[in-house]
Design an enzyme around this catalytic site. Sequence first.
Site, PDB file in Angstrom:
ATOM      1  N   GLN A  41       0.856  -1.184   0.000  1.00 28.35           N
ATOM      2  CA  GLN A  41       0.000   0.000   0.000  1.00 28.35           C
ATOM      3  C   GLN A  41       0.890   1.231   0.000  1.00 28.35           C
ATOM      4  O   GLN A  41       1.654   1.458   0.945  1.00 28.35           O
ATOM      5  CB  GLN A  41      -0.886   0.003   1.242  1.00 28.35           C
ATOM      6  CG  GLN A  41      -1.589   1.316   1.524  1.00 28.35           C
ATOM      7  CD  GLN A  41      -2.794   1.554   0.638  1.00 28.35           C
ATOM      8  OE1 GLN A  41      -3.739   0.772   0.644  1.00 28.35           O
ATOM      9  NE2 GLN A  41      -2.768   2.627  -0.124  1.00 28.35           N
ATOM     10  N   GLY A  42       0.843   1.993  -1.064  1.00 30.42           N
ATOM     11  CA  GLY A  42       1.631   3.212  -1.148  1.00 30.42           C
ATOM     12  C   GLY A  42       0.743   4.435  -1.141  1.00 30.42           C
ATOM     13  O   GLY A  42      -0.482   4.331  -1.051  1.00 30.42           O
ATOM     14  N   GLU A  44       0.306   6.471  -3.622  1.00 29.39           N
ATOM     15  CA  GLU A  44      -0.333   6.678  -4.917  1.00 29.39           C
ATOM     16  C   GLU A  44      -1.035   5.439  -5.458  1.00 29.39           C
ATOM     17  O   GLU A  44      -1.895   5.548  -6.323  1.00 29.39           O
ATOM     18  CB  GLU A  44       0.711   7.136  -5.946  1.00 29.39           C
ATOM     19  CG  GLU A  44       1.307   8.510  -5.673  1.00 29.39           C
ATOM     20  CD  GLU A  44       0.304   9.633  -5.893  1.00 29.39           C
ATOM     21  OE1 GLU A  44      -0.554   9.501  -6.782  1.00 29.39           O
ATOM     22  OE2 GLU A  44       0.385  10.637  -5.163  1.00 29.39           O
ATOM     23  N   ARG A  46      -2.011   0.922  -4.875  1.00 23.08           N
ATOM     24  CA  ARG A  46      -1.992  -0.358  -4.168  1.00 23.08           C
ATOM     25  C   ARG A  46      -1.525  -1.426  -5.143  1.00 23.08           C
ATOM     26  O   ARG A  46      -1.876  -1.397  -6.327  1.00 23.08           O
ATOM     27  CB  ARG A  46      -3.385  -0.715  -3.637  1.00 23.08           C
ATOM     28  CG  ARG A  46      -3.969   0.274  -2.650  1.00 23.08           C
ATOM     29  CD  ARG A  46      -5.315  -0.232  -2.115  1.00 23.08           C
ATOM     30  NE  ARG A  46      -5.930   0.743  -1.228  1.00 23.08           N
ATOM     31  CZ  ARG A  46      -6.873   1.599  -1.602  1.00 23.08           C
ATOM     32  NH1 ARG A  46      -7.314   1.579  -2.856  1.00 23.08           N
ATOM     33  NH2 ARG A  46      -7.377   2.460  -0.743  1.00 23.08           N
ATOM     34  N   VAL A  47      -0.758  -2.383  -4.635  1.00 23.61           N
ATOM     35  CA  VAL A  47      -0.257  -3.469  -5.469  1.00 23.61           C
ATOM     36  C   VAL A  47      -0.839  -4.780  -4.956  1.00 23.61           C
ATOM     37  O   VAL A  47      -0.738  -5.088  -3.765  1.00 23.61           O
ATOM     38  CB  VAL A  47       1.284  -3.523  -5.458  1.00 23.61           C
ATOM     39  CG1 VAL A  47       1.783  -4.688  -6.312  1.00 23.61           C
ATOM     40  CG2 VAL A  47       1.866  -2.203  -5.973  1.00 23.61           C
ATOM     41  N   LYS A  60      -1.364  -3.282 -10.316  1.00 27.86           N
ATOM     42  CA  LYS A  60      -1.104  -1.986  -9.682  1.00 27.86           C
ATOM     43  C   LYS A  60      -2.312  -1.087  -9.907  1.00 27.86           C
ATOM     44  O   LYS A  60      -2.658  -0.777 -11.046  1.00 27.86           O
ATOM     45  CB  LYS A  60       0.157  -1.355 -10.275  1.00 27.86           C
ATOM     46  CG  LYS A  60       0.587  -0.067  -9.587  1.00 27.86           C
ATOM     47  CD  LYS A  60       1.946   0.377 -10.117  1.00 27.86           C
ATOM     48  CE  LYS A  60       2.482   1.579  -9.363  1.00 27.86           C
ATOM     49  NZ  LYS A  60       3.839   1.955  -9.859  1.00 27.86           N
ATOM     50  N   ASP A 162      12.463   6.928 -10.139  1.00 32.63           N
ATOM     51  CA  ASP A 162      12.452   6.451  -8.748  1.00 32.63           C
ATOM     52  C   ASP A 162      13.390   5.259  -8.610  1.00 32.63           C
ATOM     53  O   ASP A 162      12.996   4.189  -8.147  1.00 32.63           O
ATOM     54  CB  ASP A 162      11.025   6.076  -8.330  1.00 32.63           C
ATOM     55  CG  ASP A 162      10.906   5.779  -6.837  1.00 32.63           C
ATOM     56  OD1 ASP A 162      11.771   6.239  -6.070  1.00 32.63           O
ATOM     57  OD2 ASP A 162       9.951   5.079  -6.442  1.00 32.63           O
TER      58      ASP A 162
END
Length: 253
Positions: A41-42, A44, A46-47, A60, A162
């Site tokens: 969970q980020g 921007e 969710r994976v 994603k 990134d």
Amino acid sequence: MAAARATTPADGEEPAPEAEALAAARERSSRFLSGLELVKQGAEARVFRGRFQGRAAVIKHRFPKGYRHPALEARLGRRRTVQEARALLRCRRAGISAPVVFFVDYASNCLYMEEIEGSVTVRDYIQSTMETEKTPQGLSNLAKTIGQVLARMHDEDLIHGDLTTSNMLLKPPLEQLNIVLIDFGLSFISALPEDKGVDLYVLEKAFLSTHPNTETVFEAFLKSYSTSSKKARPVLKKLDEVRLRGRKRSMVG
């Protein structure tokens, strides 16, 4: 008698039939995702991990943020999803290992990709090696391989945006050092040495903070990048300039 004025959707809104179809598509996507395993969970996205058409997949999902205008949210999410899918395809066309894109769901801003089964992050691999060998010498071949991969990526004018060792995977067998690049959500296309230099600076900061006492490993990476890239000289010059700016900011506070 005045003529009736035709009503049009507000700026950024979908016409009623399209809006209904979009809402239905998003609902189907939400139901599908609810049955999958959430692995990350980020801020921007969710994976998820699961199966897609019988294949091991990573999904994603760029979820909407409550603080953004819905029209802006839709445009931004779609643009970043498209950028990431195109970056993955660009990598693969250039012979750089990256997950296969199975499907792009524009309604929900979901990217369905190949899961690299049995892989480990380069971050975990480096930490494990440092714990067992107590020295960075065993990582020289890995540094050389990373340099070759990122040189090829930059020669394609692809900026990752990134770069960290968590966004690089090693697929089995690990000793073959087959690197897979992932997480291109901030990627873009640029031929500017400045952008490539910043990309390397981001990696350097992340690398040395995550992996203490590995300065020689990063130096080996830069040497490999320099000999592998056709455009290395101006990029490495810009890297030095970016480093200097970073040090000046640190001194100023």
